[in-house]
Design a protein around this motif. Structure first.
Motif, PDB file in Angstrom:
ATOM      1  N   GLY A  89       0.831  -1.186   0.000  1.00 41.98           N
ATOM      2  CA  GLY A  89       0.000   0.000   0.000  1.00 41.98           C
ATOM      3  C   GLY A  89       0.865   1.236   0.000  1.00 41.98           C
ATOM      4  O   GLY A  89       2.097   1.161  -0.127  1.00 41.98           O
ATOM      5  N   MET A  90       0.254   2.381   0.152  1.00 41.95           N
ATOM      6  CA  MET A  90       0.987   3.643   0.110  1.00 41.95           C
ATOM      7  C   MET A  90       2.103   3.677   1.156  1.00 41.95           C
ATOM      8  O   MET A  90       1.885   3.360   2.324  1.00 41.95           O
ATOM      9  CB  MET A  90       0.024   4.811   0.344  1.00 41.95           C
ATOM     10  CG  MET A  90      -0.920   5.066  -0.816  1.00 41.95           C
ATOM     11  SD  MET A  90      -2.144   6.339  -0.429  1.00 41.95           S
ATOM     12  CE  MET A  90      -1.083   7.717   0.010  1.00 41.95           C
ATOM     13  N   SER A  94       9.061  -3.068  -0.609  1.00 44.55           N
ATOM     14  CA  SER A  94       9.358  -4.496  -0.711  1.00 44.55           C
ATOM     15  C   SER A  94      10.777  -4.654  -1.234  1.00 44.55           C
ATOM     16  O   SER A  94      11.278  -3.816  -1.983  1.00 44.55           O
ATOM     17  CB  SER A  94       8.376  -5.214  -1.648  1.00 44.55           C
ATOM     18  OG  SER A  94       8.567  -4.814  -2.992  1.00 44.55           O
ATOM     19  N   PHE A  95      11.409  -5.727  -0.813  1.00 40.19           N
ATOM     20  CA  PHE A  95      12.794  -6.039  -1.188  1.00 40.19           C
ATOM     21  C   PHE A  95      12.763  -7.510  -1.583  1.00 40.19           C
ATOM     22  O   PHE A  95      12.496  -8.367  -0.733  1.00 40.19           O
ATOM     23  CB  PHE A  95      13.680  -5.796   0.034  1.00 40.19           C
ATOM     24  CG  PHE A  95      15.152  -5.935  -0.200  1.00 40.19           C
ATOM     25  CD1 PHE A  95      15.916  -4.855  -0.597  1.00 40.19           C
ATOM     26  CD2 PHE A  95      15.787  -7.155   0.007  1.00 40.19           C
ATOM     27  CE1 PHE A  95      17.276  -4.980  -0.794  1.00 40.19           C
ATOM     28  CE2 PHE A  95      17.138  -7.296  -0.184  1.00 40.19           C
ATOM     29  CZ  PHE A  95      17.893  -6.205  -0.585  1.00 40.19           C
ATOM     30  N   SER A  96      12.958  -7.822  -2.874  1.00 40.86           N
ATOM     31  CA  SER A  96      12.696  -9.183  -3.322  1.00 40.86           C
ATOM     32  C   SER A  96      13.779  -9.731  -4.239  1.00 40.86           C
ATOM     33  O   SER A  96      14.519  -8.983  -4.890  1.00 40.86           O
ATOM     34  CB  SER A  96      11.345  -9.245  -4.044  1.00 40.86           C
ATOM     35  OG  SER A  96      11.321  -8.372  -5.154  1.00 40.86           O
ATOM     36  N   ILE A 153       9.327  -7.165   3.594  1.00 37.30           N
ATOM     37  CA  ILE A 153       8.325  -6.095   3.521  1.00 37.30           C
ATOM     38  C   ILE A 153       8.563  -5.104   4.648  1.00 37.30           C
ATOM     39  O   ILE A 153       8.720  -5.496   5.809  1.00 37.30           O
ATOM     40  CB  ILE A 153       6.894  -6.654   3.637  1.00 37.30           C
ATOM     41  CG1 ILE A 153       6.620  -7.663   2.517  1.00 37.30           C
ATOM     42  CG2 ILE A 153       5.878  -5.512   3.581  1.00 37.30           C
ATOM     43  CD1 ILE A 153       6.611  -7.091   1.136  1.00 37.30           C
ATOM     44  N   LEU A 154       8.597  -3.820   4.308  1.00 35.22           N
ATOM     45  CA  LEU A 154       8.705  -2.753   5.297  1.00 35.22           C
ATOM     46  C   LEU A 154       7.447  -1.909   5.196  1.00 35.22           C
ATOM     47  O   LEU A 154       7.193  -1.294   4.155  1.00 35.22           O
ATOM     48  CB  LEU A 154       9.938  -1.881   5.041  1.00 35.22           C
ATOM     49  CG  LEU A 154      11.288  -2.600   5.032  1.00 35.22           C
ATOM     50  CD1 LEU A 154      12.393  -1.639   4.623  1.00 35.22           C
ATOM     51  CD2 LEU A 154      11.586  -3.196   6.399  1.00 35.22           C
ATOM     52  N   ARG A 155       6.655  -1.905   6.255  1.00 39.18           N
ATOM     53  CA  ARG A 155       5.381  -1.200   6.245  1.00 39.18           C
ATOM     54  C   ARG A 155       5.543   0.250   6.706  1.00 39.18           C
ATOM     55  O   ARG A 155       5.840   0.519   7.863  1.00 39.18           O
ATOM     56  CB  ARG A 155       4.372  -1.907   7.162  1.00 39.18           C
ATOM     57  CG  ARG A 155       4.060  -3.344   6.764  1.00 39.18           C
ATOM     58  CD  ARG A 155       3.237  -3.406   5.505  1.00 39.18           C
ATOM     59  NE  ARG A 155       2.870  -4.791   5.157  1.00 39.18           N
ATOM     60  CZ  ARG A 155       2.392  -5.162   3.984  1.00 39.18           C
ATOM     61  NH1 ARG A 155       2.215  -4.260   3.035  1.00 39.18           N
ATOM     62  NH2 ARG A 155       2.105  -6.424   3.750  1.00 39.18           N
ATOM     63  N   CYS A 194      17.916  -2.309   8.517  1.00 33.79           N
ATOM     64  CA  CYS A 194      16.810  -3.260   8.419  1.00 33.79           C
ATOM     65  C   CYS A 194      17.304  -4.651   8.787  1.00 33.79           C
ATOM     66  O   CYS A 194      18.502  -4.921   8.747  1.00 33.79           O
ATOM     67  CB  CYS A 194      16.233  -3.286   6.995  1.00 33.79           C
ATOM     68  SG  CYS A 194      15.595  -1.683   6.465  1.00 33.79           S
ATOM     69  N   ASP A 195      16.388  -5.506   9.125  1.00 34.62           N
ATOM     70  CA  ASP A 195      16.742  -6.896   9.385  1.00 34.62           C
ATOM     71  C   ASP A 195      15.592  -7.787   8.951  1.00 34.62           C
ATOM     72  O   ASP A 195      14.505  -7.320   8.632  1.00 34.62           O
ATOM     73  CB  ASP A 195      17.082  -7.134  10.859  1.00 34.62           C
ATOM     74  CG  ASP A 195      15.955  -6.734  11.789  1.00 34.62           C
ATOM     75  OD1 ASP A 195      14.816  -7.183  11.561  1.00 34.62           O
ATOM     76  OD2 ASP A 195      16.208  -5.991  12.743  1.00 34.62           O
TER      77      ASP A 195
END
Length: 329
Positions: A89-90, A94-96, A153-155, A194-195
């Motif tokens: 969402g806004m 994402s890191f894929s 995923i980072l919200r 991040c982790d």
């Protein structure tokens, strides 16, 4: 490196300069553009602008590449080969791993704007270290972040919003150096702040359960005027209320109510932007019987009242998204 082969099937170059390349994809109900800038060897910065509900299916496997996505407007959903559902969402990231691509995806609100970093890990590690003047094991760090899951995923992480917002609003002139510095800042943040605890836990549900939740989400949003209770949906799809709530949170990262509210407001934003409907008509179309409640919810979500959003959207229509990115703004 042939970056053209990295873009989704159906993409074709519609503009190319010494500073950027524009790729366009046509869909049955709309189109999308991706404006790509080469910032460092092995790293491509892409500004995405999609107006369609369609997405992509069965993308090629691209081992050795990772992709960072940030959603600025709209929303995006995809299903991974193992059945996991990912929803952006806004302001989500994402890191894929592009070596384990999605099975299918969609731009569920009909609008999606954001940016991507496409990274060839081996090449990028060398260019990043040359730029920094020190040896940092980026490939090991990226592997640790993905933690075997293939996605992180980072919200709506407020710590990185200022970095991203500055990428969207590059100053006139000198884009290349500016993008290089801000991209480096973003990658360093991802590497050291991040982790893998931010990654969604690997869900313990079967594909059948995931499909039911997907069907429920589709049912909830196919007619936004129609209000279903959770008990109605649970009975219709032969699933307990507890399981429905639990699985829904695992699949979409939010409660059924939060999901429905977001989809209503995203649809409202698209209608305000692309039609001549009044604010009251839009509110009714997306299921709000009380215009004042709609206005309040819309303002909380978008930071501006519906009327002003519509007015600003009219002004924006003459300025392509990422105009500064392609050197026109």
């Amino acid at each position: 490196m042939n970056w053209d082969a990295i873009f989704p099937k159906g993409s074709h170059v519609t503009e190319k300069t010494t500073r950027y390349t524009v790729y366009t994809v046509d869909f049955p109900d709309g189109s999308g553009t991706m404006t790509a800038h080469r910032v460092l060897p092995g790293i491509l910065l892409v500004f995405n602008d999609f107006y369609t509900r369609c997405g992509f299916r069965n993308e090629k496997t691209r081992p050795g590449f990772i992709e960072v996505n940030h959603c600025l407007k709209g929303s995006y959903e995809c299903v991974l080969p193992d059945g996991r559902h990912i929803s952006l969402g806004m302001q989500d990231f994402s890191f894929s791993d592009m070596g384990r691509p999605m099975e299918r995806s969609s731009f569920v609100s009909g609008e999606y704007c954001g940016l991507s970093l496409l990274i060839h890990v081996e090449t990028a590690e060398q260019s990043l270290n040359d730029f920094l003047g020190e040896q940092i094991p980026f490939s090991d760090i990226f592997e640790r972040l993905l933690y075997g899951e293939g996605v992180l995923i980072l919200r709506t992480d407020p710590r990185i919003q200022h970095i991203v917002s500055e990428l969207y609003h590059a100053p006139d002139g000198g884009h290349s150096g500016y993008y290089k510095l801000k991209t480096m800042e973003l990658i360093l943040f991802l590497a050291f702040h991040c982790d893998n605890k931010s990654a969604p836990a690997h869900p313990c549900y079967c594909r059948n359960s995931a499909r039911k939740v997907e069907d429920i989400a589709r049912k909830m949003t196919e007619n936004l005027k129609r209000r279903y209770t959770l008990s109605e949906l649970a009975a219709k799809y032969h699933i307990s209320m507890t399981t429905l709530k639990t699985r829904f949170a695992e699949v979409y990262g939010e409660t059924p109510y939060q999901y429905l509210k977001r989809r209503r407001l995203e649809r409202a934003a698209l209608l305000l932007k692309t039609t001549d409907m009044s604010v009251g008509e839009v509110a009714e179309t997306v299921g709000y019987q009380n215009p004042s409640k709609f206005s309040s919810a819309f303002t909380d979500y978008y930071g501006t009242v519906p009327r002003e959003y519509k007015k600003d959207a009219v002004l924006e229509q003459s300025i392509p998204f990422g105009a500064g990115a392609n050197g026109n703004g």
